[in-house]
Design a protein around this motif. Structure first.
Motif, PDB file in Angstrom:
ATOM      1  N   UNK A 139       4.701  -4.734 -15.000  1.00  0.00           N
ATOM      2  CA  UNK A 139       5.906  -4.201 -14.377  1.00  0.00           C
ATOM      3  C   UNK A 139       7.157  -4.615 -15.146  1.00  0.00           C
ATOM      4  N   UNK A 140       7.205  -5.848 -15.611  1.00  0.00           N
ATOM      5  CA  UNK A 140       8.381  -6.275 -16.372  1.00  0.00           C
ATOM      6  C   UNK A 140       8.500  -5.493 -17.682  1.00  0.00           C
ATOM      7  N   UNK A 141       7.365  -5.237 -18.339  1.00  0.00           N
ATOM      8  CA  UNK A 141       7.406  -4.415 -19.557  1.00  0.00           C
ATOM      9  C   UNK A 141       7.820  -2.979 -19.251  1.00  0.00           C
ATOM     10  N   UNK A 142       7.279  -2.420 -18.176  1.00  0.00           N
ATOM     11  CA  UNK A 142       7.607  -1.050 -17.781  1.00  0.00           C
ATOM     12  C   UNK A 142       9.091  -0.918 -17.444  1.00  0.00           C
ATOM     13  N   UNK A 143       9.612  -1.862 -16.673  1.00  0.00           N
ATOM     14  CA  UNK A 143      11.031  -1.821 -16.297  1.00  0.00           C
ATOM     15  C   UNK A 143      11.928  -2.001 -17.518  1.00  0.00           C
ATOM     16  N   UNK A 144      11.527  -2.892 -18.424  1.00  0.00           N
ATOM     17  CA  UNK A 144      12.328  -3.092 -19.628  1.00  0.00           C
ATOM     18  C   UNK A 144      12.363  -1.834 -20.480  1.00  0.00           C
ATOM     19  N   UNK A 145      11.207  -1.202 -20.655  1.00  0.00           N
ATOM     20  CA  UNK A 145      11.158   0.039 -21.436  1.00  0.00           C
ATOM     21  C   UNK A 145      12.013   1.119 -20.777  1.00  0.00           C
ATOM     22  N   UNK A 148       0.818  -1.212   0.000  1.00  0.00           N
ATOM     23  CA  UNK A 148       0.000   0.000   0.000  1.00  0.00           C
ATOM     24  C   UNK A 148       0.849   1.259   0.000  1.00  0.00           C
ATOM     25  N   UNK A 149       1.909   1.250   0.800  1.00  0.00           N
ATOM     26  CA  UNK A 149       2.824   2.395   0.817  1.00  0.00           C
ATOM     27  C   UNK A 149       3.505   2.539  -0.541  1.00  0.00           C
ATOM     28  N   UNK A 150       3.953   1.417  -1.103  1.00  0.00           N
ATOM     29  CA  UNK A 150       4.609   1.466  -2.412  1.00  0.00           C
ATOM     30  C   UNK A 150       3.654   2.026  -3.472  1.00  0.00           C
ATOM     31  N   UNK A 151       2.426   1.565  -3.468  1.00  0.00           N
ATOM     32  CA  UNK A 151       1.456   2.055  -4.459  1.00  0.00           C
ATOM     33  C   UNK A 151       1.159   3.532  -4.241  1.00  0.00           C
ATOM     34  N   UNK A 152       1.199   3.977  -2.990  1.00  0.00           N
ATOM     35  CA  UNK A 152       0.934   5.377  -2.699  1.00  0.00           C
ATOM     36  C   UNK A 152       2.023   6.320  -3.165  1.00  0.00           C
ATOM     37  N   UNK A 172      -2.730   0.902 -10.006  1.00  0.00           N
ATOM     38  CA  UNK A 172      -4.120   0.641  -9.622  1.00  0.00           C
ATOM     39  C   UNK A 172      -4.318  -0.853  -9.358  1.00  0.00           C
ATOM     40  N   UNK A 173      -3.549  -1.691 -10.053  1.00  0.00           N
ATOM     41  CA  UNK A 173      -3.655  -3.131  -9.825  1.00  0.00           C
ATOM     42  C   UNK A 173      -3.159  -3.495  -8.437  1.00  0.00           C
ATOM     43  N   UNK A 174      -2.123  -2.805  -7.980  1.00  0.00           N
ATOM     44  CA  UNK A 174      -1.623  -3.054  -6.627  1.00  0.00           C
ATOM     45  C   UNK A 174      -2.654  -2.612  -5.597  1.00  0.00           C
ATOM     46  N   UNK A 175      -3.347  -1.499  -5.860  1.00  0.00           N
ATOM     47  CA  UNK A 175      -4.411  -1.075  -4.945  1.00  0.00           C
ATOM     48  C   UNK A 175      -5.510  -2.128  -4.863  1.00  0.00           C
ATOM     49  N   UNK A 176      -5.897  -2.682  -6.002  1.00  0.00           N
ATOM     50  CA  UNK A 176      -6.930  -3.726  -6.014  1.00  0.00           C
ATOM     51  C   UNK A 176      -6.447  -4.943  -5.228  1.00  0.00           C
ATOM     52  N   UNK A 202       4.970   5.993  -9.113  1.00  0.00           N
ATOM     53  CA  UNK A 202       4.399   6.564 -10.331  1.00  0.00           C
ATOM     54  C   UNK A 202       4.207   5.488 -11.395  1.00  0.00           C
ATOM     55  N   UNK A 203       4.130   4.254 -10.967  1.00  0.00           N
ATOM     56  CA  UNK A 203       3.988   3.126 -11.884  1.00  0.00           C
ATOM     57  C   UNK A 203       2.646   3.226 -12.614  1.00  0.00           C
ATOM     58  N   UNK A 204       2.628   2.978 -13.925  1.00  0.00           N
ATOM     59  CA  UNK A 204       1.367   3.099 -14.666  1.00  0.00           C
ATOM     60  C   UNK A 204       0.318   2.057 -14.285  1.00  0.00           C
TER      61      UNK A 204
END
Length: 119
Positions: free
Chosen positions: A106-112, A43-47, A55-59, A50-52
């Motif tokens: 996340x893997x796609x985001x980190x790779x990009x 929850x802290x990490x999601x807060x 919202x999935x982590x919040x769910x 700036x990961x796109x």
């Protein structure tokens, strides 16, 4: 820095249960503590992230909080077939899909991100 104490706690807990004495109440308390810690950390990490796909982590964190509540505050079956454990098991299925979907995103985001830095 966050993972090391958690891994040490889990390892010590498992060794205690396996090698010394299996205490169901202690195991439930330890699992509840670990579950709450996981929900708080994500929850802290999601807060602050700036990961796109945050919202999935919040769910996932909200759903895991519900799962923990249903596991702790068990109630008898409603009309003989639906109890808290069944509801928590039903919640786990879509949460698992959303979690793995986040890992893929996340893997796609980190790779990009790494590819942009390499250019």
């Amino acid at each position: 820095m966050v993972a090391a104490p958690l891994i040490a706690f889990v390892t010590t807990h498992i060794l205690y249960l396996k090698c010394y004495q299996f205490d169901y109440d202690l195991n439930m308390k330890a699992c509840a503590i670990m579950g709450v810690a996981e929900v708080l950390i994500w929850g802290v990490w999601a807060g602050i992230s700036n990961h796109p796909s945050k919202w999935k982590i919040w769910v996932v964190t909200i759903s895991e909080g519900l799962i923990i509540l249903f596991q702790i505050y068990d109630f008898p079956p409603y009309k003989g077939f639906l109890d808290a454990h069944a509801i928590s098991d039903a919640i786990v299925v879509p949460v698992s899909y959303i979690w793995w979907s986040f890992i893929h995103d996340d893997s796609e985001y980190r790779t990009k991100t790494l590819m942009k830095k390499a250019k």
